[in-house]
Design a protein around this motif. Structure first.
Motif, PDB file in Angstrom:
ATOM      1  N   LYS A  36     -33.086 -41.264  47.903  1.00 19.12           N
ATOM      2  CA  LYS A  36     -33.882 -41.005  49.110  1.00 19.12           C
ATOM      3  C   LYS A  36     -33.655 -42.032  50.213  1.00 19.12           C
ATOM      4  CE  LYS A  36     -35.965 -37.555  47.133  1.00 19.12           C
ATOM      5  NZ  LYS A  36     -35.313 -36.268  47.261  1.00 19.12           N
ATOM      6  N   GLY A  38     -35.620 -44.143  52.947  1.00 16.43           N
ATOM      7  CA  GLY A  38     -36.960 -44.588  53.308  1.00 16.43           C
ATOM      8  C   GLY A  38     -36.925 -45.385  54.591  1.00 16.43           C
ATOM      9  N   CYS A  39     -36.484 -46.636  54.478  1.00 16.67           N
ATOM     10  CA  CYS A  39     -36.535 -47.554  55.621  1.00 16.67           C
ATOM     11  C   CYS A  39     -35.176 -47.747  56.302  1.00 16.67           C
ATOM     12  CB  CYS A  39     -37.055 -48.905  55.153  1.00 16.67           C
ATOM     13  SG  CYS A  39     -35.933 -49.687  53.959  1.00 16.67           S
ATOM     14  N   ALA A  42     -33.089 -51.925  53.624  1.00 14.65           N
ATOM     15  CA  ALA A  42     -33.185 -52.661  52.352  1.00 14.65           C
ATOM     16  C   ALA A  42     -34.582 -53.194  52.085  1.00 14.65           C
ATOM     17  CB  ALA A  42     -32.160 -53.805  52.295  1.00 14.65           C
ATOM     18  N   LEU A  43     -35.593 -52.483  52.575  1.00 12.09           N
ATOM     19  CA  LEU A  43     -36.961 -52.980  52.421  1.00 12.09           C
ATOM     20  C   LEU A  43     -37.811 -52.161  51.446  1.00 12.09           C
ATOM     21  CD1 LEU A  43     -37.734 -53.656  56.196  1.00 12.09           C
ATOM     22  CD2 LEU A  43     -37.237 -55.351  54.438  1.00 12.09           C
ATOM     23  N   CYS A  47     -33.614 -45.859  48.183  1.00 13.08           N
ATOM     24  CA  CYS A  47     -32.195 -45.469  48.161  1.00 13.08           C
ATOM     25  C   CYS A  47     -31.413 -46.155  47.042  1.00 13.08           C
ATOM     26  CB  CYS A  47     -31.568 -45.857  49.490  1.00 13.08           C
ATOM     27  SG  CYS A  47     -31.538 -47.662  49.677  1.00 13.08           S
ATOM     28  N   ARG A  57     -29.057 -51.359  47.162  1.00 11.99           N
ATOM     29  CA  ARG A  57     -29.650 -50.482  48.170  1.00 11.99           C
ATOM     30  C   ARG A  57     -28.508 -49.766  48.902  1.00 11.99           C
ATOM     31  NH1 ARG A  57     -33.556 -51.612  45.042  1.00 11.99           N
ATOM     32  NH2 ARG A  57     -34.960 -53.291  45.644  1.00 11.99           N
ATOM     33  N   CYS A  59     -28.589 -47.813  51.365  1.00 10.69           N
ATOM     34  CA  CYS A  59     -28.721 -47.682  52.825  1.00 10.69           C
ATOM     35  C   CYS A  59     -28.037 -48.825  53.562  1.00 10.69           C
ATOM     36  CB  CYS A  59     -30.191 -47.598  53.231  1.00 10.69           C
ATOM     37  SG  CYS A  59     -31.138 -49.117  52.964  1.00 10.69           S
TER      38      CYS A  59
HETATM   39  S1  FES Z   1     -33.931 -46.731  52.435  1.00  2.48           S
HETATM   40 FE1  FES Z   1     -35.353 -48.349  52.092  1.00  2.48          FE
HETATM   41  S2  FES Z   1     -34.200 -49.800  50.977  1.00  2.48           S
HETATM   42 FE2  FES Z   1     -32.779 -48.277  51.502  1.00  2.48          FE
END
Ligand code: FES
Ligand code: FES
Length: 153
Positions: A36, A38-39, A42-43, A47, A57, A59
């Motif tokens: 998925k 999300g942010c 890397a928070l 993902c 991560r 992303c």
């Molecule tokens: S999408 Fe949030 S850490 Fe990668």
């Protein structure tokens, strides 16, 4: 530009710029949508995938950084730790909305492979980067300990 990566045991050539995040390739090109977004920073951990078994991560992992390492997503996650975690997740009834859960399982599986009998501190440290807006943290912790017990027995 094309890049060749190995995902869930299958080698694939994708058409993507070298700095394209692995997450975009997995979800957009390969339709592996269990991982998925999300942010994007890397928070949150939504993902999370494995690179040679290590939780990363996706992303913030550019496709060029993957190299020859094997990418594993939730769709390809296998083995005794993964099986034990899936059983424990179901037994403890961990999931609420589900959005964060593939990332949680990827981090939990990387933890159990490295630390088969994790302490509460080990769990906190391994899982601290995986956010759950539904607050399923106590059930995640219980399920990890349950899975660890069943793999060890
Ligand atoms: S999408 Fe949030 S850490 Fe990668
Ligand atoms: S189960 Fe909803 S965000 Fe974690």
């Amino acid at each position: 530009m094309t890049t060749t990566i190995t995902v869930n045991g299958k080698t694939t050539t994708v058409d993507a710029e070298p700095d394209t995040p692995l997450l975009w390739v997995l979800r957009g090109e390969m339709k592996l949508v269990g991982t998925k977004f999300g942010c994007g920073k890397a928070l949150c951990g939504a993902c999370t995938v494995h690179l040679d078994g290590e939780a990363v991560r996706s992303c913030v992992t550019p496709i060029e950084a993957v190299g020859a390492r094997e990418v594993t997503t939730i769709e390809g996650l296998k083995g005794k730790e993964a099986d034990a975690l899936r059983r424990a997740w179901s037994e403890v009834d961990v999931v609420q909305c589900g959005y964060c859960q593939s990332g949680q399982l990827m981090s939990a599986c990387a933890l159990l492979r490295k630390t088969p009998k994790p302490s509460d501190e080990d769990v906190s440290s391994a899982m601290s980067g995986n956010i759950c807006r539904c607050g399923t943290y106590p059930r995640i912790r219980a399920a990890i300990h349950l899975a660890a017990g069943s793999v060890a027995s």
